[in-house]
Scaffold this active site. Structure first.
Site, PDB file in Angstrom:
ATOM      1  N   ASP A  81       0.834  -1.194   0.000  1.00 29.47           N
ATOM      2  CA  ASP A  81       0.000   0.000   0.000  1.00 29.47           C
ATOM      3  C   ASP A  81       0.870   1.246   0.000  1.00 29.47           C
ATOM      4  OD1 ASP A  81      -2.263  -1.545   0.123  1.00 29.47           O
ATOM      5  OD2 ASP A  81      -2.452  -1.408   2.306  1.00 29.47           O
ATOM      6  N   ARG A  82       0.332   2.313  -0.539  1.00 23.22           N
ATOM      7  CA  ARG A  82       1.099   3.554  -0.632  1.00 23.22           C
ATOM      8  C   ARG A  82       1.720   3.983   0.696  1.00 23.22           C
ATOM      9  NH1 ARG A  82      -0.606   9.033  -3.894  1.00 23.22           N
ATOM     10  NH2 ARG A  82       1.296  10.199  -3.433  1.00 23.22           N
TER      11      ARG A  82
END
Length: 259
Positions: free
Chosen positions: A54-55
């Protein structure tokens, strides 16, 4: 420049900084600097994703240097043949280590999954977690006179979306900086007083058999300045001896997303 933590003629792994997208996405069309293109330009050849982070999550990101090796790695991830180790800072005092076997309903994004079918029923999700230490700081946050935090190591046995975040939230000890499943007041307090101004989730290591040679391979990603500052403030420097420390160059900084 990104930190390359492993490379041979078939694979490359980098230490993904928090806040970086793995690849271009129509969720954030304005973002021009992403991991895949940066690594491609840095090593001078195409790379092929095998998994995602995830970012807001930092840590080990492994890619193939050919589509075939990328496919082999993806198969290993899908078949749970790769051991993934994460570290996280949780709100409150986690009482013990354990295994959480708690099915999760698929999360659909309002934008990315706009045309997706309705989510399936609960899917199996299992996470092993080990309490490493905890601390109580004399800082009032929300209605509490002090603030408490736990340091945990986690190994997900399955790969559901946001599994670690959701599982820790289910235990009533959400990961600090989790704006979706966490405690927003605690997040603000942790950022203000201790510099933890993002999701405190780090993919520390991947353990696998090399998809071409078959040799055992362990890839570790170092901790950045936010983690190092937190460990020093809490007196936790000796709790993660196998995880190295690292300093990212200024070029490895993107605008922090609101998530």
């Amino acid at each position: 420049m990104l930190e390359i933590i492993y490379q041979d003629e078939w694979l490359v792994a980098v230490n993904k900084p928090a806040g970086w997208l793995v690849h271009r996405s129509w969720l954030d069309r304005k973002e021009k600097v992403v991991v895949m293109q940066t690594v491609r330009d840095q090593i001078g050849q195409h790379v092929f994703t095998a998994h995602r982070l995830d970012r807001p999550t930092s840590g080990v990101l492994l890619m193939g240097l050919s589509s075939e090796v990328g496919r082999l790695l993806s198969q290993q991830f899908e078949q749970h043949q790769i051991r993934k180790t994460y570290h996280a800072v949780l709100r409150g005092w986690l009482s013990e280590s354990g295994t959480l076997d708690y099915p999760l309903v698929e999360e659909l994004d309002k934008i990315a999954d706009k045309f997706a079918t309705e989510p399936r029923g609960p899917q199996p999700a299992v996470t092993d977690y080990q309490l490493l230490t905890h601390v109580e700081m004399p800082v009032a946050i929300s209605r509490y006179a002090t603030s408490r935090y736990s340091l945990v190591e986690m190994q997900p046995r399955t790969g559901r979306k946001h599994q670690l975040r959701r599982h820790m939230a289910h235990l009533r000890h959400p990961i600090i900086g989790d704006t979706t499943h966490g405690d927003l007041r605690q997040n603000r307090g942790a950022a203000t007083h201790f510099g933890m101004d993002r999701l405190m989730l780090h993919a520390s290591a991947l353990s696998l058999n090399h998809p071409v040679t078959g040799e055992p391979l362990v890839i570790r990603a170092g901790l950045d300045s936010v983690w190092q500052q937190m460990l020093q403030q809490f007196g936790w420097q000796e709790q993660m001896p196998d995880v190295p420390r690292v300093e990212f160059a200024d070029e490895a900084v993107q605008d922090k997303p609101t998530e």
